[in-house]
Design a protein around this motif. Structure first.
Motif, short mmCIF file in Angstrom:
data_model
loop_
_atom_site.label_atom_id
_atom_site.label_comp_id
_atom_site.label_asym_id
_atom_site.label_seq_id
_atom_site.Cartn_x
_atom_site.Cartn_y
_atom_site.Cartn_z
N UNK A 42 11.61 -37.16 -9.07
CA UNK A 42 12.51 -36.17 -8.51
C UNK A 42 11.75 -35.08 -7.76
N UNK A 43 10.60 -34.67 -8.27
CA UNK A 43 9.83 -33.60 -7.63
C UNK A 43 9.37 -34.00 -6.24
N UNK A 95 13.91 -31.81 -0.12
CA UNK A 95 15.01 -32.26 0.74
C UNK A 95 16.31 -32.45 -0.04
N UNK A 96 16.32 -31.99 -1.29
CA UNK A 96 17.51 -32.17 -2.12
C UNK A 96 18.45 -30.97 -1.99
N UNK A 97 19.74 -31.23 -2.18
CA UNK A 97 20.74 -30.17 -2.16
C UNK A 97 21.13 -29.72 -3.56
N UNK A 98 20.36 -30.09 -4.57
CA UNK A 98 20.62 -29.60 -5.91
C UNK A 98 20.40 -28.10 -5.98
N UNK A 99 21.27 -27.40 -6.67
CA UNK A 99 21.16 -25.94 -6.70
C UNK A 99 21.57 -25.43 -8.07
N UNK A 152 17.33 -38.17 -5.13
CA UNK A 152 16.17 -37.73 -5.90
C UNK A 152 15.41 -38.91 -6.52
N UNK A 153 16.12 -39.96 -6.89
CA UNK A 153 15.49 -41.13 -7.50
C UNK A 153 15.10 -42.19 -6.48
N UNK A 154 15.42 -41.96 -5.21
CA UNK A 154 15.08 -42.93 -4.18
C UNK A 154 15.91 -44.19 -4.27
N UNK A 155 17.18 -44.07 -4.71
CA UNK A 155 18.05 -45.23 -4.90
C UNK A 155 19.11 -45.30 -3.81
#
Length: 625
Positions: free
Chosen positions: A219-220, A225-229, A268-271
């Motif tokens: 995940x790191x 580029x993630x929209x997790x907040x 995040x997991x590349x799936x």
């Protein structure tokens, strides 16, 4: 037979439907199941190789016995001739003793009979071994499908776990000190101090979430580029004060919650995003509020870089109607929407509207104009009796790389080779349907092998089982005349093609493996004609997100065509092809409604006996020029 009985028991136990495990198994438990199935699959490969070799040995021994039988027959004939000569001499001379020649003849007859009996026994053993090999082949592919199904469940479970781990609530205690600005009121300084404290708490909380994830390293890598907040639910001032130097000190208890959409979990997991599409049985619900996309800046003072690349040379790029030259093109443009067109003589023009809100690279694939299906590139023969033949699409001559290009396939997909087809040919645009096969049966009174002997196979707890009542008319699920015909052996499919040839005056046949893969790839080198990932609802295969996945075949043409204009080259039903790479000459391609997406890749091959038939195997035909 003891080893085969053990393997059959292993198949029956291990091939339980993966879907039944979804609600009960955690990620580590599914990983353990996968490791077990991989070990079983390796054992199946070893045992299949051993049994195949044993069948070859029995066949060689049978041929040797047949040669010995020929020699023994010569010895018998020789002994008979000698005995008859001695009988004639004994007529003239009754005192002549012919006991020895009689004994020689008796021994020759006995030896010949022993060898003939041995031939019968050896032939029966060879045929039994071939049946064992066929069952091992079917069981091996069943086990592989179960293994791939577990991998599908694993990815879904990984997303569920990440979703739960990220979307947690926690109270964080934080202290912060700021210096008040000279022109700032005390109230404004207090509010600024509290807001900065909340930001500090949110950053600390978000860092802690990423560190605590089970797959934190994975995940790191994609965090930026993630929209997790993080959402601040509420805050409480525990203590605050002003110092004599104009500093404000505040201590807050902040209740926070992580917010991650399921599709961001896949990112995040590349799936593939299909693992993040919820269904009615999903154990984890995405209850986040509907996200409102941020407004795109159209301020012309904001500039972004656009890079345009294509697969050809000497093309021309137009942006908002202005020519900017050939690719590779690198240009700065104002933020906002732009119309991009790439043209080259002899190719279909490429047009796309681009919303530029960040630096972007546009990769253009120009296709030759002859690949479009204009007049003359579609064929439909009229058969005897004014019956319409299958709709055909002309596949142009060309060359391509065949096999496991992506490097994720099975051993029988390698090595990758370059194949050239110097001729064009017609391919039925979809799998042959129930209605089309019905017309053949009515015209010829043909009876399929499934109707003649032991019916058709279907999956029962992950194992291929024959049932006498199942055939192309009743495959075990509801079908219309527009469904692909199934429960068809290679001989059945070839009989249909032979009928087309006779009724049309043109040569029809099953496609070769090279012809099938070239047509299915449609100029692409990805695992699926639309890209590397199977996505969601792009095809009918197990765990592919369609209405028919793991339920039944779908009516043909329920999904989009590939680049050559063919339907259902991915999933729906496996399709028979002719192969010169296997002894039986029969290989199915393309995957099916109850097989995992990894087995629906364009290069996947499943080698089967030509007499095998099931409710997940059909075919399409080729028409020669």
């Amino acid at each position: 037979m003891n080893r085969l009985a053990h393997l059959a028991l292993a198949v029956a136990v291990s091939l339980s439907a993966p879907a039944a495990l979804a609600a009960d198994l955690s990620v580590p438990e599914i990983e353990q199941q996968i490791a077990q199935k991989q070990s079983e699959y390796a054992n199946y490969n070893d045992n299949l190789a051993a049994e195949t070799a044993a069948a070859g040995t029995l066949e060689s021994e049978l041929e040797e016995l047949r040669e010995n039988a020929s020699l023994a027959e010569v010895d018998r004939q020789t002994a008979l001739i000698e005995m008859n000569l001695q009988y004639e001499k004994m007529v003239e001379d009754p005192s002549l003793d012919i006991t020895l020649v009689q004994k020689n003849y008796q021994n020759a007859v006995r030896e010949h009979k022993l060898i003939k009996d041995a031939i019968t026994d050896k032939y029966n053993a060879w045929q039994a071994k071939l049946r064992e090999v066929e069952q091992l082949q079917v069981s091996k592919h069943s086990l592989l499908n179960t293994l791939e199904g577990l991998k599908e469940l694993l990815n879904t479970a990984r997303v569920d776990r990440l979703y739960r781990e990220f979307n947690q609530k926690e109270s964080v205690s934080v202290a912060h000190n700021i210096a008040c600005d000279r022109d700032e009121t005390l109230n404004k300084c207090m509010e600024r101090g509290k807001n900065l404290a909340k930001q500090k708490a949110s950053k600390r909380f978000l860092d802690a979430i990423y560190e605590s994830l089970s797959e934190s390293v994975e995940a790191e890598r994609r965090r930026a580029s993630s929209d997790g907040y993080v959402q601040v639910l509420r805050s409480e001032v525990v203590d605050s004060n002003f110092s004599g130097m104009g500093n404000f000190n505040v201590q807050l208890n902040v209740q926070l919650q992580g917010n991650l959409k399921r599709n961001e979990g896949c990112h995040l997991l590349g799936l593939d995003e299909r693992y993040c599409v919820l269904d009615s049985d999903s154990a984890v619900a995405d209850t986040d509020p509907v996200a409102v996309p941020a407004a795109v800046s159209t301020d012309e003072s904001v500039m972004h870089e656009l890079i345009v690349r294509s697969n050809v040379f000497d093309d021309e790029v137009f942006i908002d109607g202005v020519s900017y030259g050939s690719t590779r093109l690198q240009i700065m443009l104002p933020a906002g929407e732009h119309d991009v067109e790439v043209v080259k003589r002899g190719y279909e023009p490429y047009r796309q509207s681009v919303m530029l809100k960040e630096n972007q690279t546009l990769r253009v694939e120009l296709e030759r104009a002859k690949y479009t299906f204009a007049k003359g590139e579609r064929i439909q023969d009229i058969l005897a009796g004014d019956l319409p033949g299958p709709n055909l699409v002309v596949i142009p001559a060309g060359n391509f790389r065949m096999g496991d290009i992506s490097g994720v396939g099975l051993d029988n997909e390698r090595p990758v080779t370059t194949q050239e087809l110097s001729y064009s040919y017609g391919v039925s645009e979809n799998e042959i349907t129930v209605g089309q096969f019905q017309a053949f049966v009515e015209a010829t009174s043909y009876v399929t092998e499934a109707e003649q002997d032991k019916g058709c196979a279907y999956y029962d707890n992950g194992k291929a089982v024959f049932e006498a009542q199942r055939n192309w008319r009743a495959p075990g699920y509801m079908q219309s005349e527009n469904h692909p015909v199934v429960c068809i052996s290679v001989n059945d499919a070839q009989a249909y093609a032979d009928w087309l040839s006779e009724a049309s005056g043109h040569t029809y046949r099953l496609p070769s493996e090279v012809e099938w893969e070239y047509a299915a790839r449609a100029g692409k080198e990805t695992d699926y004609w639309w890209g590397e990932g199977v996505g969601t609802d792009n095809a009918n295969c197990g765990w592919c997100g369609s209405d028919w996945s793991n339920v039944s075949a779908a009516p043909v043409a329920s999904f989009e065509r590939n680049g050559f204009g063919l339907y259902d080259t991915v999933g729906n039903v496996w399709e028979w092809t002719n192969s010169n790479r296997v002894q039986s000459g029969s290989v199915v391609r393309g995957g099916a409604w109850n097989f995992a997406p990894r087995l629906a890749r364009v290069s996947t091959r499943m080698e089967l006996d030509a007499s095998f038939r099931s409710n997940y195997i059909g075919f399409r035909v080729v028409r020669e020029q």
